[in-house]
Design an enzyme around this catalytic site. Structure first.
Site, PDB file in Angstrom:
ATOM      1  N   ASP A   1      -6.372   0.687   9.627  1.00 28.66           N
ATOM      2  CA  ASP A   1      -7.463   1.546  10.071  1.00 28.66           C
ATOM      3  C   ASP A   1      -8.243   1.064  11.287  1.00 28.66           C
ATOM      4  O   ASP A   1      -8.452   1.809  12.242  1.00 28.66           O
ATOM      5  CB  ASP A   1      -8.451   1.761   8.917  1.00 28.66           C
ATOM      6  CG  ASP A   1      -7.818   2.458   7.727  1.00 28.66           C
ATOM      7  OD1 ASP A   1      -6.585   2.658   7.740  1.00 28.66           O
ATOM      8  OD2 ASP A   1      -8.541   2.801   6.791  1.00 28.66           O
TER       9      ASP A   1
ATOM     10  N   GLU B   1      -6.738  -6.967  -2.494  1.00 30.66           N
ATOM     11  CA  GLU B   1      -6.257  -6.021  -1.484  1.00 30.66           C
ATOM     12  C   GLU B   1      -5.571  -6.759  -0.335  1.00 30.66           C
ATOM     13  O   GLU B   1      -4.517  -6.334   0.148  1.00 30.66           O
ATOM     14  CB  GLU B   1      -7.439  -5.199  -0.965  1.00 30.66           C
ATOM     15  CG  GLU B   1      -7.063  -4.123   0.027  1.00 30.66           C
ATOM     16  CD  GLU B   1      -8.265  -3.267   0.430  1.00 30.66           C
ATOM     17  OE1 GLU B   1      -8.066  -2.305   1.179  1.00 30.66           O
ATOM     18  OE2 GLU B   1      -9.402  -3.581  -0.007  1.00 30.66           O
TER      19      GLU B   1
ATOM     20  N   TRP C   1       0.859   6.084   1.400  1.00 30.17           N
ATOM     21  CA  TRP C   1       1.814   4.974   1.477  1.00 30.17           C
ATOM     22  C   TRP C   1       1.592   3.961   0.366  1.00 30.17           C
ATOM     23  O   TRP C   1       2.536   3.283  -0.057  1.00 30.17           O
ATOM     24  CB  TRP C   1       1.876   4.363   2.869  1.00 30.17           C
ATOM     25  CG  TRP C   1       0.760   3.498   3.393  1.00 30.17           C
ATOM     26  CD1 TRP C   1      -0.565   3.587   3.145  1.00 30.17           C
ATOM     27  CD2 TRP C   1       0.933   2.414   4.327  1.00 30.17           C
ATOM     28  NE1 TRP C   1      -1.246   2.625   3.862  1.00 30.17           N
ATOM     29  CE2 TRP C   1      -0.350   1.895   4.602  1.00 30.17           C
ATOM     30  CE3 TRP C   1       2.029   1.846   4.967  1.00 30.17           C
ATOM     31  CZ2 TRP C   1      -0.566   0.831   5.472  1.00 30.17           C
ATOM     32  CZ3 TRP C   1       1.818   0.787   5.840  1.00 30.17           C
ATOM     33  CH2 TRP C   1       0.540   0.281   6.085  1.00 30.17           C
ATOM     34  N   ASP C   2       0.382   3.906  -0.177  1.00 29.48           N
ATOM     35  CA  ASP C   2       0.155   3.073  -1.369  1.00 29.48           C
ATOM     36  C   ASP C   2       1.107   3.490  -2.484  1.00 29.48           C
ATOM     37  O   ASP C   2       1.755   2.655  -3.121  1.00 29.48           O
ATOM     38  CB  ASP C   2      -1.284   3.225  -1.865  1.00 29.48           C
ATOM     39  CG  ASP C   2      -2.314   2.653  -0.914  1.00 29.48           C
ATOM     40  OD1 ASP C   2      -2.950   1.650  -1.261  1.00 29.48           O
ATOM     41  OD2 ASP C   2      -2.489   3.234   0.177  1.00 29.48           O
TER      42      ASP C   2
END
Length: 428
Positions: free
Chosen positions: A164, A394, A34-35
């Site tokens: 996650d 991030e 998906w990145d």
């Protein structure tokens, strides 16, 4: 004066590994599913051929059954665990054995539209190849992860959510044993402070699941039966439905009448199922633990992702927006991945509270779809300002605004390219 847009493009160039983009150096040295979809949408604003290439490199890892794995190991690296040897999959190109949220269909539509608008030669041909791959993956989701045809697709590993170690998994994941056949040799905490990463006990459970599914030889039916973690998830289903709408549009453009009918049926099923996950007393949507048969009502960003794919009735829309506004009070950066007053909230720990630009991107699209322009603009402005103040991190601490996790991050750069343009899709 700093040219942040040019800086964002430099981040993507620095993370280019030959037609595919790594999320960031060393911490994530491979191509993530998906990145890359978000990155492709960023490239589509200024380099359409490169956007196509990003998606084309990703489907090099597509399995025969249609699944597009969450990691494609195009080139070796010893800076990440678990590597290809841990996954034990059998494909021409080494890949992981699980998947990730299907942003691919959304990305393909953006890339195709940009290609048509720019007059790119062979746009239709390149898009058709990617459309066929996306449709195969779409079919895989409904066959492998919704065998009972409920309309909600399930995750068999927390990593498949992209979120996650979200508090949403705490109860379901606690049932997964910590024993592993594989020696757990974490590399992530050598690149990023351990306080920003999942805990060791979580990693052992993550790897236990990998071991279980490797023993199943990654057969979907065997995995479904053996899975000690099985969650019908609102965020992933919302993304699948949004991508389903994008693929339906492309099916009509390409004259694929039978595909269109199939996609319409999938979309109706998921739309109905998502609407049934609204909980008025919580003012949010919920996922479902398929093993216990109970709601997962932990307050995370996933609870609002259905806005992305649903046209909500006014009462539901207003209640959801009011809840989002409540979560946002007093924060330096919006939108938190966990409600700040929830016991499981941690401002700097991966997916347990931090702000992610790509989550804002999804929520902004959903808010706009539902006419909540003011809230959408709050999230857009907050993400853009956080990046300009603290770099292409991030993710960001919602309390302080500090950039956390990996730095020089590709999907944050792609988010900036899109969101800094007042949130309107740039004309190529």
């Amino acid at each position: 004066m700093t040219d942040f847009l040019e800086d964002a493009r430099r981040v993507l160039a620095a993370n280019d590994r030959g037609g595919y983009t790594v999320p960031t150096d060393r911490l994530y040295p491979f191509q993530w599913n998906w990145d890359s979809a978000f990155v492709a949408m960023g490239f589509a604003t200024y380099d359409v051929p490169r956007a196509y290439r990003e998606l084309e490199r990703l489907i090099e890892g597509q399995w025969a059954d249609g699944m597009i794995p969450h990691i494609v190991f195009h080139a070796p690296s010893d800076t990440y665990f678990p590597g290809a040897d841990v996954w034990r999959t059998s494909h021409d190109i080494p890949t992981s054995g699980i998947t990730q949220p299907p942003v691919f269909g959304m990305a393909l539509k953006k890339v195709h539209d940009a290609a048509i608008n720019s007059g790119l030669e062979d746009a239709r041909g390149r898009s058709l190849v990617l459309y066929e791959a996306a449709l195969r993956w779409h079919r895989w989701w409904y066959a492998a992860r919704d065998p009972n045809a409920t309309g909600l697709v399930a995750l068999l590993h927390p990593w498949e959510s992209g979120s996650d170690n979200s508090p949403a998994w705490d109860i379901a994941l606690a049932r997964v044993p910590t024993t592993t056949e594989t020696i757990v040799m974490r590399k992530d905490i050598g690149h990023v402070h351990a306080a920003m990463r999942p805990r060791d006990v979580d990693y052992h459970r993550f790897i236990h699941l990998v071991d279980v599914y490797a023993t199943c030889e990654w057969n979907p039916a065997r995995q479904w039966s053996a899975a000690p973690f099985k969650v019908a998830e609102a965020q992933t289903t919302s993304i699948l439905l949004k991508s389903g709408e994008a693929l339906l549009d492309l099916a009509h453009q390409f004259g694929r009448t039978s595909d269109a009918k199939e996609l319409e049926a999938f979309n109706r099923r998921s739309r109905r199922a998502l609407l049934a996950q609204w909980r008025p007393h919580l003012r949010r949507f919920v996922s479902r633990d398929l093993i216990s048969g109970t709601d997962i009502d932990a307050p995370t960003q996933a609870c609002f992702c259905p806005l992305l794919a649903l046209d909500l009735q006014p009462a539901i829309r207003e209640a959801a927006i009011e809840e989002m506004e409540l979560w946002s009070e007093g924060l330096t950066v919006l939108f938190p991945s966990t409600q700040p007053n929830y016991p499981g909230f941690e401002a700097k720990r991966y997916w347990r509270g931090p702000v992610w630009a790509i989550v804002n991107w999804l929520l902004i699209d959903g808010l706009r779809r539902n006419g909540a322009i003011e809230m959408a603009e709050k999230l857009r402005h907050s993400a853009v300002e956080a990046i300009e103040r603290n770099g292409f991190a991030e993710y960001f601490d919602p309390l302080t605004g500090e950039g956390c996790g990996g730095l020089g991050f590709s999907w944050t750069a792609a988010s900036y390219i899109v969101l800094s343009n007042s949130g309107e899709w740039p004309t190529v």
